[in-house]
Design a protein around this motif. Structure first.
Motif: not given
Length: 81
Positions: A2, A5-8, A10, A41
């Motif tokens: 990842i 983390h805010c938008n997941s 990878s 995103k």
């Protein structure tokens, strides 16, 4: 792994978006903003930006199109060594 983390998001997502953009338009300039948009995103806190850009730089398909590569000398982080 990842990256955001805010938008997941990878590293695989980033590389897939770069591959998709390059396949759609071989002459496009790929930026972090364009990668976020390609993934549907928006950047949130920006804490991942260094890792995000570092992940982008690992892609073989990220490079600048040949006809734009030598428009001005590169300095700093993106300098040719």
């Amino acid at each position: 792994m990842i990256v955001c983390h805010c938008n997941s998001i990878s590293d695989r997502d980033i590389h897939a978006a770069i591959d998709w953009m390059r396949a759609a338009d071989a002459d496009t300039i790929i930026t972090p903003g364009k990668v976020y948009r390609a993934l549907g995103k928006k950047p949130d806190c920006g804490g991942c930006l260094d890792l995000f850009i570092g992940t982008m730089e690992k892609s073989d398909r990220l490079g600048v199109p040949a006809d734009l590569a030598n428009l001005r000398p590169r300095r700093g982080r993106y300098a040719v060594k």
